[in-house]
Scaffold this motif. Structure first.
Motif, PDB file in Angstrom:
ATOM      1  N   ASP A   6      22.539  60.420   2.324  1.00  0.00           N
ATOM      2  CA  ASP A   6      21.121  60.163   2.516  1.00  0.00           C
ATOM      3  C   ASP A   6      20.650  59.075   1.559  1.00  0.00           C
ATOM      4  O   ASP A   6      20.895  59.153   0.347  1.00  0.00           O
ATOM      5  CB  ASP A   6      20.309  61.444   2.298  1.00  0.00           C
ATOM      6  CG  ASP A   6      20.493  62.439   3.435  1.00  0.00           C
ATOM      7  OD1 ASP A   6      20.537  62.000   4.604  1.00  0.00           O
ATOM      8  OD2 ASP A   6      20.619  63.647   3.153  1.00  0.00           O
ATOM      9  N   GLU A   7      19.979  58.094   2.121  1.00  0.00           N
ATOM     10  CA  GLU A   7      19.467  56.969   1.340  1.00  0.00           C
ATOM     11  C   GLU A   7      18.003  56.738   1.714  1.00  0.00           C
ATOM     12  O   GLU A   7      17.679  55.818   2.464  1.00  0.00           O
ATOM     13  CB  GLU A   7      20.302  55.717   1.605  1.00  0.00           C
ATOM     14  CG  GLU A   7      21.789  55.896   1.270  1.00  0.00           C
ATOM     15  CD  GLU A   7      22.623  54.677   1.585  1.00  0.00           C
ATOM     16  OE1 GLU A   7      22.037  53.625   1.940  1.00  0.00           O
ATOM     17  OE2 GLU A   7      23.860  54.761   1.490  1.00  0.00           O
ATOM     18  N   GLY A   8      17.132  57.609   1.216  1.00  0.00           N
ATOM     19  CA  GLY A   8      15.712  57.502   1.532  1.00  0.00           C
ATOM     20  C   GLY A   8      15.463  57.725   3.018  1.00  0.00           C
ATOM     21  O   GLY A   8      15.855  58.764   3.565  1.00  0.00           O
ATOM     22  N   ALA A  39      18.782  65.842   9.953  1.00  0.00           N
ATOM     23  CA  ALA A  39      18.507  64.670   9.112  1.00  0.00           C
ATOM     24  C   ALA A  39      17.068  64.681   8.612  1.00  0.00           C
ATOM     25  O   ALA A  39      16.127  64.780   9.402  1.00  0.00           O
ATOM     26  CB  ALA A  39      18.768  63.383   9.898  1.00  0.00           C
ATOM     27  N   PRO A  40      16.875  64.558   7.279  1.00  0.00           N
ATOM     28  CA  PRO A  40      15.522  64.427   6.742  1.00  0.00           C
ATOM     29  C   PRO A  40      14.998  63.005   6.899  1.00  0.00           C
ATOM     30  O   PRO A  40      13.810  62.750   6.721  1.00  0.00           O
ATOM     31  CB  PRO A  40      15.714  64.777   5.263  1.00  0.00           C
ATOM     32  CG  PRO A  40      17.108  64.341   4.955  1.00  0.00           C
ATOM     33  CD  PRO A  40      17.899  64.585   6.222  1.00  0.00           C
ATOM     34  N   ALA A  41      15.879  62.079   7.226  1.00  0.00           N
ATOM     35  CA  ALA A  41      15.526  60.666   7.351  1.00  0.00           C
ATOM     36  C   ALA A  41      14.948  60.375   8.727  1.00  0.00           C
ATOM     37  O   ALA A  41      15.163  61.117   9.693  1.00  0.00           O
ATOM     38  CB  ALA A  41      16.757  59.798   7.107  1.00  0.00           C
ATOM     39  N   SER A  42      14.240  59.271   8.840  1.00  0.00           N
ATOM     40  CA  SER A  42      13.663  58.875  10.129  1.00  0.00           C
ATOM     41  C   SER A  42      14.667  58.125  10.996  1.00  0.00           C
ATOM     42  O   SER A  42      14.503  58.052  12.209  1.00  0.00           O
ATOM     43  CB  SER A  42      12.429  57.999   9.905  1.00  0.00           C
ATOM     44  OG  SER A  42      12.749  56.863   9.118  1.00  0.00           O
ATOM     45  N   VAL A  43      15.726  57.577  10.372  1.00  0.00           N
ATOM     46  CA  VAL A  43      16.746  56.838  11.103  1.00  0.00           C
ATOM     47  C   VAL A  43      18.120  57.314  10.653  1.00  0.00           C
ATOM     48  O   VAL A  43      18.369  57.485   9.455  1.00  0.00           O
ATOM     49  CB  VAL A  43      16.617  55.313  10.867  1.00  0.00           C
ATOM     50  CG1 VAL A  43      17.758  54.556  11.553  1.00  0.00           C
ATOM     51  CG2 VAL A  43      15.273  54.802  11.370  1.00  0.00           C
ATOM     52  N   VAL A  44      19.000  57.538  11.612  1.00  0.00           N
ATOM     53  CA  VAL A  44      20.397  57.878  11.335  1.00  0.00           C
ATOM     54  C   VAL A  44      21.263  56.712  11.777  1.00  0.00           C
ATOM     55  O   VAL A  44      21.133  56.218  12.907  1.00  0.00           O
ATOM     56  CB  VAL A  44      20.824  59.158  12.083  1.00  0.00           C
ATOM     57  CG1 VAL A  44      22.336  59.370  11.969  1.00  0.00           C
ATOM     58  CG2 VAL A  44      20.077  60.370  11.549  1.00  0.00           C
ATOM     59  N   TYR A  45      22.126  56.269  10.879  1.00  0.00           N
ATOM     60  CA  TYR A  45      23.091  55.217  11.208  1.00  0.00           C
ATOM     61  C   TYR A  45      24.453  55.880  11.380  1.00  0.00           C
ATOM     62  O   TYR A  45      25.017  56.436  10.440  1.00  0.00           O
ATOM     63  CB  TYR A  45      23.141  54.170  10.105  1.00  0.00           C
ATOM     64  CG  TYR A  45      24.167  53.088  10.350  1.00  0.00           C
ATOM     65  CD1 TYR A  45      24.077  52.266  11.477  1.00  0.00           C
ATOM     66  CD2 TYR A  45      25.232  52.887   9.470  1.00  0.00           C
ATOM     67  CE1 TYR A  45      25.024  51.280  11.715  1.00  0.00           C
ATOM     68  CE2 TYR A  45      26.168  51.901   9.706  1.00  0.00           C
ATOM     69  CZ  TYR A  45      26.060  51.099  10.832  1.00  0.00           C
ATOM     70  OH  TYR A  45      26.999  50.131  11.068  1.00  0.00           O
TER      71      TYR A  45
END
Length: 234
Positions: A6-8, A39-45
């Motif tokens: 996770d990166e922001g 995922a807590p992030a808005s975008v998953v790569y």
């Protein structure tokens, strides 16, 4: 097999089994679905390690499962993972550098954006050994590229390069660094990203879609009222 960082606003999910070209077992499918939906992030790569995206299903595992009579359960897990990617709140970007084959193509098809490097290649080779893509491949492929190209790829089993994949709409962009596209998206408002994803993917009737679109927009306006007021002053 699946690593997560996770990166922001960005979650990086790596298919990390390079010795098998990132082929997926049932456990790998479950881990991938969890990595995307939680995922807590808005975008998953989503990308692959070792110069490949994914060879799809681990065929050795398929053979073993077939002997035990569990092929249907394995297919259901692949379909469920693709559906989890498609329906997650996070926007999922597939970064494809190197080969994507069979189920690897199908998982990429479930993503919201497919971004390839010039070295990427794509193929649905199942027909060459008596199978076909059953993780939603016969459903999503014609939706993305059209019936003619879907039949061409699936019936021939041929491999296409990134340029042809872009021409037929299988990938949205061909760039040197796909991750940069995911980072670009992650700089946008997370609520708007999720709303746009769900609205564009909505398959309800036209009137229901328009009503949901209206309500989603109203929610965003209320959420960003202060920022909109400041924008109006400028």
């Amino acid at each position: 097999m699946i690593t997560v960082r996770d990166e922001g606003p960005l979650r990086v999910v790596t298919l990390d089994r390079p010795d098998a070209r990132n082929a997926l077992t049932p456990a790998g499918l479950d881990a991938l679905a969890e990595a995307v939906t939680d995922a807590p992030a808005s975008v998953v790569y989503l990308h692959g390690a070792g110069g490949a995206f994914s060879a799809g299903a681990d065929l050795g595992e398929v053979a073993r499962i077939a002997e035990e009579g569990g092929v249907d359960a394995f297919i259901e897990r692949g379909q469920a993972t693709a559906t989890a990617i498609e329906s997650a709140d996070a926007v999922v970007v597939a970064g494809i550098d190197g080969p994507a084959r069979g189920g690897g193509v199908e998982l990429a098809l479930a993503c919201d954006l497919r971004v390839a490097t010039p070295d990427a290649t794509f193929g649905e080779p199942g027909v060459t050994f008596g199978l076909f893509g059953a993780w939603g491949g016969t459903v999503r492929l014609p939706e993305v590229v059209g019936m003619g190209d879907a039949l061409d790829l699936s019936l021939s089993g041929r491999v296409i390069d990134a340029a042809e994949a872009h021409r037929i709409g299988l990938v949205s962009r061909v760039v040197e660094e796909p991750r940069a596209v995911a980072e670009e998206l992650a700089r946008n408002d997370p609520s708007a990203l999720a709303a746009i994803k769900h609205r564009v993917r909505d398959r309800a009737s036209r009137s229901e879609q328009e009503d949901r679109e209206k309500r989603a927009f109203e929610t965003l306006v209320a959420e960003h009222a202060d920022a909109l007021a400041d924008y109006r002053k400028d």
